[in-house]
Design an enzyme around this catalytic site. Structure first.
Site, mmCIF file in Angstrom:
data_model
loop_
_atom_site.group_PDB
_atom_site.id
_atom_site.type_symbol
_atom_site.label_atom_id
_atom_site.label_comp_id
_atom_site.label_asym_id
_atom_site.label_seq_id
_atom_site.Cartn_x
_atom_site.Cartn_y
_atom_site.Cartn_z
ATOM 1 N N ILE A 163 0.853 -1.184 0.000
ATOM 2 C CA ILE A 163 0.000 0.000 0.000
ATOM 3 C C ILE A 163 0.890 1.235 0.000
ATOM 4 O O ILE A 163 1.753 1.377 0.861
ATOM 5 C CB ILE A 163 -0.890 0.046 1.249
ATOM 6 C CG1 ILE A 163 -1.685 -1.234 1.426
ATOM 7 C CG2 ILE A 163 -1.826 1.251 1.193
ATOM 8 C CD1 ILE A 163 -2.364 -1.337 2.784
ATOM 9 N N ASP B 205 0.864 4.927 0.794
ATOM 10 C CA ASP B 205 0.129 5.990 1.482
ATOM 11 C C ASP B 205 0.828 7.306 1.176
ATOM 12 O O ASP B 205 1.729 7.727 1.899
ATOM 13 C CB ASP B 205 0.104 5.702 2.984
ATOM 14 C CG ASP B 205 -0.636 6.767 3.771
ATOM 15 O OD1 ASP B 205 -1.445 7.496 3.169
ATOM 16 O OD2 ASP B 205 -0.404 6.874 4.991
ATOM 17 N N PHE C 218 3.651 -1.994 3.375
ATOM 18 C CA PHE C 218 3.212 -0.610 3.236
ATOM 19 C C PHE C 218 4.399 0.325 3.068
ATOM 20 O O PHE C 218 5.506 0.043 3.517
ATOM 21 C CB PHE C 218 2.339 -0.170 4.412
ATOM 22 C CG PHE C 218 3.003 -0.186 5.765
ATOM 23 C CD1 PHE C 218 3.950 0.777 6.129
ATOM 24 C CD2 PHE C 218 2.669 -1.157 6.711
ATOM 25 C CE1 PHE C 218 4.535 0.768 7.385
ATOM 26 C CE2 PHE C 218 3.262 -1.175 7.973
ATOM 27 C CZ PHE C 218 4.195 -0.202 8.306
ATOM 28 N N LYS C 219 4.116 1.448 2.386
ATOM 29 C CA LYS C 219 5.081 2.544 2.268
ATOM 30 C C LYS C 219 4.368 3.812 2.712
ATOM 31 O O LYS C 219 3.404 4.256 2.071
ATOM 32 C CB LYS C 219 5.600 2.702 0.840
ATOM 33 C CG LYS C 219 6.641 3.821 0.707
ATOM 34 C CD LYS C 219 7.236 3.919 -0.679
ATOM 35 C CE LYS C 219 6.300 4.536 -1.680
ATOM 36 N NZ LYS C 219 7.005 5.086 -2.866
ATOM 37 N N ILE C 220 4.825 4.380 3.812
ATOM 38 C CA ILE C 220 4.170 5.547 4.389
ATOM 39 C C ILE C 220 4.934 6.809 4.003
ATOM 40 O O ILE C 220 6.127 6.951 4.297
ATOM 41 C CB ILE C 220 4.077 5.431 5.925
ATOM 42 C CG1 ILE C 220 3.369 4.129 6.317
ATOM 43 C CG2 ILE C 220 3.376 6.652 6.505
ATOM 44 C CD1 ILE C 220 1.949 4.002 5.812
#
Length: 305
Positions: free
Chosen positions: A138, A140, A166-168
Site C-alpha cells: 500500500i 500511502d 506498506f510505504k508511508i
C-alpha cells in the site's frame, strides 16, 4: 542484513529515460537498471510516480514492465507500480507483473482528480487485487489526496490476504508507522518509508525495515539502513546526517528530475528530457545539484564514465 521482516533494505525507484524527441529510450533504461544493481540495491521499483508513470501510455507501461523485469531477471527483488482508478486496469497490471515475476506490486488508493474512492471502494479494490496472488504494498502518499487512517490501514493488512507491505509517505510518518507495526505485527512483510528517504533515520526508529528513495544516491542511503538494523545507531545517524543535505535538496528543489540530471552527467542515460507539461529545472538548480552530488562520489554520477 538483519531484519525480522521478509523484505528490507534499499528499494529505489527507477526513472524512465526519454530521447530528446520524447520517445522512450530503452537502451538507457537498461543502463539505469544495471547502474542500480551496481548501487548494491536490495530491490528496484518501476513505474512509480518518480518514474513519471503519469506521462506514459498504457502500451508504454506494458512494454516497460516487460523490458525492466526481464532485464533485472531476478537479480534483485522488484516492485511494479500498478495504481489506477479503474480496478479492472489495476488488476490487469497486477496479473502482468506476476506473469513477469515481479516480487510484489505497489498501489495507491483509487483516485482521479476530485474523484476519490471511499473506504468501502478502496477495500474492495484491494480485495480484488489480492486475487492476483502477488504481495501488495500500500502506498500511502499525499498525491492521492486520500487520508488512509491507521485504523483503516490496519483493516486492509489484517483482512486481505496479499496486502502485506506498506510505504508511508504521509505527514508525521513515524507515529503512523509505529502504530501500524504494533497493530499488525506478523502480518507485515515490509514496513517501508519513501519520500526520497528524507525521514529515514526517524522512521528507522519507528520500525521500518526498508526505504524507497530515488536512484540518485541509494548507494549512500543503504549503509544507513544496514548500520541501524545491526544496532550501530550512532554510525547510522552520522551517515544519515552526512547525506541529508543532498537528499533535502533533491526532495525540496528538484524532484524526480534530480536522478535524470545526475545519470546524464554520469553517462548512464543520454538525455534528461522530461515530457510536457513538466517544468524543466533551471540551469542554476541543475548546476548546484551537480556540484553538490560530486562531493559524494555517487555511482549514478560515475557509472558510465
Amino acid at each position: 542484513m538483519s531484519s525480522k521482516y521478509k523484505y528490507s533494505g534499499m528499494w529505489p525507484v527507477a526513472p524512465t529515460p526519454f530521447h530528446d524527441n520524447g520517445e522512450i529510450d530503452y537502451d538507457s533504461m537498461s543502463n539505469i537498471l544495471e547502474c542500480m544493481i551496481d548501487q548494491q540495491v536490495d530491490g528496484i521499483c518501476i513505474l512509480a510516480n518518480y518514474s513519471e508513470q503519469f506521462l506514459l501510455s498504457d502500451d508504454e507501461r506494458e512494454k516497460l514492465t516487460k523490458h525492466c523485469l526481464r532485464k533485472i531477471n531476478d537479480r534483485v527483488k522488484t516492485i511494479t507500480t500498478i495504481s489506477h482508478f479503474s480496478t479492472d486496469i489495476a488488476l490487469s497490471r497486477a496479473q502482468l507483473a506476476k506473469s513477469e515475476n515481479s516480487t510484489m506490486v505497489m498501489v495507491m488508493p483509487p483516485y482521479n482528480g476530485t474523484m476519490k474512492g471511499n473506504q468501502d471502494q478502496i477495500f474492495k479494490q484491494f480485495e480484488i487485487l489480492s486475487s492476483a496472488a502477488i504481495p501488495i504494498m500500500i502506498q500511502d502518499a499525499p498525491l492521492s489526496g486520500i487520508d488512509l487512517s491507521v485504523t483503516f490501514l490496519t483493516k486492509l493488512i489484517s483482512e486481505i490476504e496479499y496486502v502485506k507491505c506498506f510505504k508511508i509517505e504521509s505527514a508525521q510518518p513515524s507515529a503512523k508507522i509505529r502504530q501500524l507495526i504494533k497493530n499488525c505485527q506478523d502480518k507485515i512483510d515490509a514496513p517501508f518509508d519513501g519520500e526520497e528517504s528524507i525521514g529515514l533515520f526517524f522512521n528507522l526508529h519507528a520500525g521500518i525495515s526498508g526505504s524507497m528513495s530515488s536512484a540518485l544516491l541509494p548507494d549512500k542511503i543503504r549503509p544507513v539502513i544496514i548500520d541501524f538494523l545491526k544496532g550501530k545507531i550512532d554510525s547510522a545517524e552520522e551517515k544519515y546526517n552526512n547525506i541529508l543535505p543532498l537528499i533535502n535538496f533533491e526532495n525540496k528543489q528538484c524532484g524526480f528530475q534530480a536522478t535524470k540530471i545526475a545519470m546524464k552527467e554520469g553517462g548512464v542515460i543520454k538525455s534528461a528530457f522530461c515530457r510536457h507539461p513538466i517544468k524543466i529545472l533551471d540551469d542554476h538548480t541543475k548546476n548546484l545539484l551537480i556540484s553538490m552530488a560530486k562531493k559524494y562520489d555517487l555511482v549514478s554520477m560515475n557509472w558510465g564514465k
